[in-house]
Design a protein around this motif. Structure first.
Motif, PDB file in Angstrom:
ATOM      1  N   LYS A  63       0.365  -1.450   0.025  1.00 12.46           N
ATOM      2  CA  LYS A  63      -0.456   0.287   0.380  1.00 12.46           C
ATOM      3  C   LYS A  63       0.441   1.763  -0.072  1.00 12.46           C
ATOM      4  CE  LYS A  63      -4.131  -2.293   1.754  1.00 12.46           C
ATOM      5  NZ  LYS A  63      -4.891  -2.862   3.556  1.00 12.46           N
ATOM      6  N   GLN A  64       1.879   1.042   0.968  1.00 11.37           N
ATOM      7  CA  GLN A  64       2.588   2.339   0.484  1.00 11.37           C
ATOM      8  C   GLN A  64       3.434   2.920  -0.624  1.00 11.37           C
ATOM      9  OE1 GLN A  64       6.352   1.650   3.975  1.00 11.37           O
ATOM     10  NE2 GLN A  64       7.160   3.843   2.853  1.00 11.37           N
ATOM     11  N   LEU A  65       3.704   0.857  -1.738  1.00  9.13           N
ATOM     12  CA  LEU A  65       4.557   1.757  -2.642  1.00  9.13           C
ATOM     13  C   LEU A  65       3.709   2.152  -3.446  1.00  9.13           C
ATOM     14  CD1 LEU A  65       6.549  -1.773  -2.351  1.00  9.13           C
ATOM     15  CD2 LEU A  65       7.510   1.139  -2.478  1.00  9.13           C
ATOM     16  N   PHE A  66       2.481   1.377  -4.067  1.00 14.10           N
ATOM     17  CA  PHE A  66       1.620   1.696  -5.072  1.00 14.10           C
ATOM     18  C   PHE A  66       0.607   2.867  -4.729  1.00 14.10           C
ATOM     19  CE2 PHE A  66       3.824  -2.378  -5.205  1.00 14.10           C
ATOM     20  CZ  PHE A  66       4.757  -2.218  -6.812  1.00 14.10           C
ATOM     21  N   GLY A  67      -0.177   2.705  -3.792  1.00 12.72           N
ATOM     22  CA  GLY A  67      -0.981   3.577  -2.917  1.00 12.72           C
ATOM     23  C   GLY A  67      -1.132   5.455  -3.831  1.00 12.72           C
ATOM     24  N   GLY A  68      -1.516   5.100  -4.613  1.00 11.32           N
ATOM     25  CA  GLY A  68      -1.686   6.926  -4.693  1.00 11.32           C
ATOM     26  C   GLY A  68      -1.519   6.870  -6.941  1.00 11.32           C
ATOM     27  N   ASN A  69      -0.822   5.883  -6.678  1.00 12.63           N
ATOM     28  CA  ASN A  69      -0.232   5.324  -7.961  1.00 12.63           C
ATOM     29  C   ASN A  69      -0.874   4.251  -9.168  1.00 12.63           C
ATOM     30  OD1 ASN A  69       2.285   6.761  -7.736  1.00 12.63           O
ATOM     31  ND2 ASN A  69       2.685   5.072  -6.334  1.00 12.63           N
TER      32      ASN A  69
END
Length: 274
Positions: A63-69
């Motif tokens: 979630k930290q790596l891909f959230g928002g992307n």
């Protein structure tokens, strides 16, 4: 894939099933994009499959790596995989690839189901994939071009689309993925794997009915209506006459089996007596 990884993939596919009626190609492309990031980093793969880390910790990392992307739906699917257990670092990538391909296949299924029967879209997708493999296998120069390590992914995708210009958008997504990110396989082998997934999906639309003697037309019509109502879709019935059943009927749709044959009841009685 076997053992704990197989169980994790089975659970992920079951969770994905409820999303497939509303699936989009954009979701599949996002999942393939996440796969590309995971494949590009051995450290990330180890972090996502480390048995000493909690599932919540690994899900949070995704979630930290891909959230928002990417979309929240893509993050949810990928984080669910990360929270599961995997026997090897590669297995999570294989699972992500399978889920992304399953989304593409469902899009083809849903598109034709709205007009007639989902099986026609799946058959069309499978035919497009086979057409690509035939085009590659029949030309040695094309084989070399598709597997050329120095060629860019964009060039390979452009070549692939020229080979099957009339292919559906769903087929182009899968073929493009296979030629640009074959993940250590020949592109045609990965395309064949995608075709096998599409063929397996077709079984949801086929009812294999085994009876001891041919049914009358009215009986077949009633059976068709009943099965369509039960499964909520227009099934294709394959009738099989099998005197060994002694009596009754056996129906298989995908992995589901309804066995009301005399042979099955005798077998059940035998097990009870034993």
């Amino acid at each position: 894939m076997a053992g704990v990884s197989s169980g994790s993939l089975t659970a992920a596919l079951a969770d994905l099933e409820v999303k497939l009626p509303f699936a989009s190609l954009q979701l599949a492309k996002e999942l393939f994009g996440i796969l590309g990031t995971v494949d590009s980093s051995a450290g990330l793969r180890r972090a996502l499959t480390d048995p000493s880390r909690s599932g919540e910790d690994k899900s949070a990392l995704v979630k930290q790596l891909f959230g928002g992307n990417v979309s929240a739906e893509a993050v949810d699917i990928a984080s669910g995989l990360a929270g599961s257990r995997w026997a090897s670092a590669r297995d999570i990538g294989d699972a992500l690839e399978t889920l992304a391909a399953s989304v593409v296949i469902a899009v083809a299924e849903n598109k034709s189901a709205a007009a007639a029967s989902g099986i026609s879209g799946l058959e069309g997708l499978e035919n497009d994939l086979f057409s690509f493999n035939q085009a590659v296998d029949s030309n040695h120069e094309v084989q070399r071009a598709v597997s050329e390590p120095q060629a860019s992914a964009a060039a390979k995708v452009a070549l692939a689309e020229k080979l099957v210009p009339s292919a559906s958008e769903e087929a182009k997504v899968l073929i493009g993925q296979a030629v640009s990110q074959p993940r250590g396989l020949k592109a045609t082998k990965l395309v064949r794997r995608f075709a096998e997934l599409a063929a397996k999906r077709q079984q949801r639309w086929i009812a294999t009915v085994s009876v001891t003697r041919p049914l009358a037309e009215t009986q077949t019509s009633r059976l068709q209506e009943g099965l369509n109502a039960l499964y909520g879709r227009e099934l294709k019935i394959n009738m099989n006459v099998d005197p060994a059943l002694i009596g009754g009927i056996r129906i298989q749709v995908g992995d589901e089996v309804v066995d009301a044959s005399v042979l099955a009841r005798l077998g059940q009685l035998h097990r009870q007596l034993a």
